[in-house]
Design an enzyme around this catalytic site. Structure first.
Site, PDB file in Angstrom:
ATOM      1  CG  HIS A 125      46.180  40.981  65.367  1.00 41.28           C
ATOM      2  ND1 HIS A 125      46.244  40.148  66.461  1.00 41.28           N
ATOM      3  CD2 HIS A 125      45.592  42.123  65.805  1.00 41.28           C
ATOM      4  CE1 HIS A 125      45.702  40.742  67.507  1.00 41.28           C
ATOM      5  NE2 HIS A 125      45.306  41.947  67.139  1.00 41.28           N
TER       6      HIS A 125
ATOM      7  CE  LYS B 164      45.525  65.865  33.136  1.00 40.29           C
ATOM      8  NZ  LYS B 164      46.756  66.185  33.889  1.00 40.29           N
TER       9      LYS B 164
ATOM     10  NE  ARG C  19      51.674  61.790  40.932  1.00 42.38           N
ATOM     11  CZ  ARG C  19      51.982  61.889  39.637  1.00 42.38           C
ATOM     12  NH1 ARG C  19      51.156  61.407  38.724  1.00 42.38           N
ATOM     13  NH2 ARG C  19      53.117  62.460  39.259  1.00 42.38           N
TER      14      ARG C  19
ATOM     15  CD  GLU D 104      50.971  57.691  38.785  1.00 43.53           C
ATOM     16  OE1 GLU D 104      50.653  56.523  38.485  1.00 43.53           O
ATOM     17  OE2 GLU D 104      50.171  58.655  38.752  1.00 43.53           O
TER      18      GLU D 104
ATOM     19  CE  LYS E 212      47.732  53.551  30.699  1.00 42.03           C
ATOM     20  NZ  LYS E 212      47.493  54.928  31.189  1.00 42.03           N
TER      21      LYS E 212
ATOM     22  CD  GLU F 197      43.265  49.909  33.513  1.00 44.88           C
ATOM     23  OE1 GLU F 197      44.326  49.482  34.005  1.00 44.88           O
ATOM     24  OE2 GLU F 197      43.217  50.922  32.776  1.00 44.88           O
TER      25      GLU F 197
END
Length: 519
Positions: free
Chosen positions: A360, A189, A245, A330, A489, A195
């Site tokens: 499990h 965005k 999101r 968030e 960040k 990253e």
């Protein structure tokens, strides 16, 4: 506006009594009618929650006092409900609901451009692979949807994802692929995410001579994408009124359209649109997202649960819990209200894994573990798909049987009296019987999809989006900003610059020692 602390304290007071979930089915003969709701292919069964008719009425009264209907109208009309960033929130407009005439025109133009581009790529045959590069909302949504589309749609191109800054992520994404046959789709965005930019640069380097022709970008920062080196005609836009999101419905989903086709993606949007209209038009007491939100508030603020498990009994939905971690935590993981005051208890920890794997692993804790919640363990959302998409009916029957059995076992438990009767007179009876006792009365909701179609998936994701909005209104937090992701960040950029320069700035002793390990 009524004080939220007062309202939520009243819910805690209402919940401060012992409720036997199993006994409610006898005490409330119309329980299934009142606690089971359906919208299209999605059915939600809230009857195994530790919530009775009186508690539900208290929740609905509270929601009305929070001006929920007014806030809902603001959301759909395009008012700036994201107050801290002075933005409207109009991801529903991507599905054809709400927004201004300008929004609708922008969306229609972009949807047509996306469909045309996807059709061209699919028909041309030059590309055999897509590498989708993004993180957070630019990755979790598309990755979840890609897995789910596999149940009923035919994939025409191999689709890989690179999200983490860990080099293994980009290496796994490009492993075995031919650069000449690979289209890289860089999704960010802001086009400032470390990253994504680093992975984009690595993939462009790997593309070599195809670095310009085989890379496109999806962003709300066109200038940033062009500055990164993507040709202007290869940039697909979305807008600041689309939160990351909430963005899978936008051009962020372009990789999905190319891989599975525009018609499949359109069906996905239509499913979400149906849930949007349901949420917008139905009264609170008949509204599925409202019911889901209020049940969560009852568990969090009334019964004191600090976490919420989400267990999809479908491998094709295995990323659903991770997707919801971002969507809910968030959005509503906030400790300050819209006006800057200290908030009450807000979003619980969202966690889970696919069934039957979780049985499990952590189901031991769900059934017998302690927690701060009134009845122990954690509330569970079970998600199941009724249709077998894998042509393995015996597997599917076993999968559903496990899902349905777990919700029943959490509710009913197993008394010590029954355990003692089963064990008989063995010498270690007194020590063993309590260990084999299940307290039960642990709440759960079961969501079933008639099938895992794109339309049903759209219903499911939009349900949780609107649930998140409702809870944000009740808690009086801004569900559409994310200041909490920024500090780390910023510090990471500082530390990286210092590491590359071979020096250490002003940090605490622990951080300085960690940085020195790199040397």
């Amino acid at each position: 506006m009524t004080d939220r602390h007062t309202l939520l304290s009243s819910i805690a007071t209402e919940a401060d009594r012992d409720i036997s979930i199993a006994s409610l089915f006898d005490a409330e003969p119309d329980r299934l009618e009142n606690f089971v709701m359906r919208e299209g292919p999605l059915r939600a069964d809230f009857s195994k929650q530790a919530l009775d008719a009186a508690g539900l009425k208290a929740l609905l009264d509270m929601a009305a006092k929070c001006d929920l209907e007014e806030w809902r109208s603001k959301l759909f009309s395009g008012e700036k409900v994201n107050t801290s960033e002075d933005r409207a929130v109009l991801h529903m407009a991507l599905r054809g609901v709400g927004g201004t005439d300008e929004n609708k025109a922008e969306v229609a133009a972009m949807r047509q451009r996306m469909a045309d581009y996807a059709d061209t790529i699919r028909a041309d045959g030059k590309f055999k692979n897509i590498v989708h590069i993004g993180i957070g909302g630019s990755d979790l949504g598309p990755r979840l949807v890609a897995d789910a589309f596999e149940a009923s749609a035919e994939q025409s191109l191999t689709l890989r994802f690179a999200e983490n800054v860990d080099g293994a992520s980009v290496n796994d994404a490009i492993k075995g692929l031919n650069p000449a046959e690979t289209l890289a789709v860089v999704v960010s965005k802001s086009f400032g995410t470390q990253e994504t930019k680093m992975n984009g640069e690595s993939v462009r380097s790997w593309l070599g001579e195809y670095g310009n022709s085989n890379m496109i970008a999806v962003t709300a920062n066109r200038a940033g994408a062009v500055g990164f080196g993507v040709a202007a005609e290869n940039v697909f836009d979305f807008w600041d009124w689309v939160g990351g999101r909430y963005s899978v419905w936008s051009a962020v989903g372009l990789s999905l359209q190319i891989a599975y086709g525009p018609d499949v993606f359109a069906d996905f949007l239509d499913g979400a649109r149906a849930m949007d209209l349901h949420f917008r038009d139905q009264p609170l007491q008949e509204n599925l997202p409202v019911m889901m939100a209020l049940v969560g508030i009852w568990n969090r603020n009334g019964l004191g649960y600090g976490s919420q498990a989400v267990i999809p009994y479908s491998r094709r939905l295995r990323k659903f819990s991770a997707f919801l971690q971002q969507l809910e935590m968030e959005s509503n993981g906030k400790s300050a209200t819209r006006d800057g005051a200290t908030s009450t208890l807000t979003c619980p920890v969202i966690w889970g894994d696919e069934g039957t794997n979780g049985q499990h692993a952590f189901f031991q804790w769900l059934h017998q573990g302690t927690s701060e919640g009134r009845y122990g363990g954690a509330p569970v959302d079970f998600v199941a798909v009724l249709k077998d998409h894998e042509n393995r009916p015996a597997h599917h029957a076993a999968l559903l049987a496990n899902c349905f059995a777990q919700s029943e076992a959490l509710m009913l438990g197993k008394s010590e009296e029954i355990v003692r009767d089963e064990l008989g007179t063995r010498p270690d009876l007194d020590a063993l019987a309590p260990q084999m006792t299940f307290p039960g009365n642990r709440p759960s909701t079961t969501l079933t999809l008639d099938e895992l179609s794109p339309n049903a998936l759209g219903h499911l994701i939009a349900l949780y989006e609107h649930k998140t909005f409702v809870q944000g209104i009740v808690w009086n937090v801004n569900s559409f900003d994310q200041w909490g992701v920024q500090l780390g960040k910023v510090l990471a950029t500082t530390i990286l610059d210092e590491m590359e320069a071979g020096k250490s700035g002003d940090h605490d002793a622990s951080t300085t020692a960690l940085m020195q390990l790199i040397k």
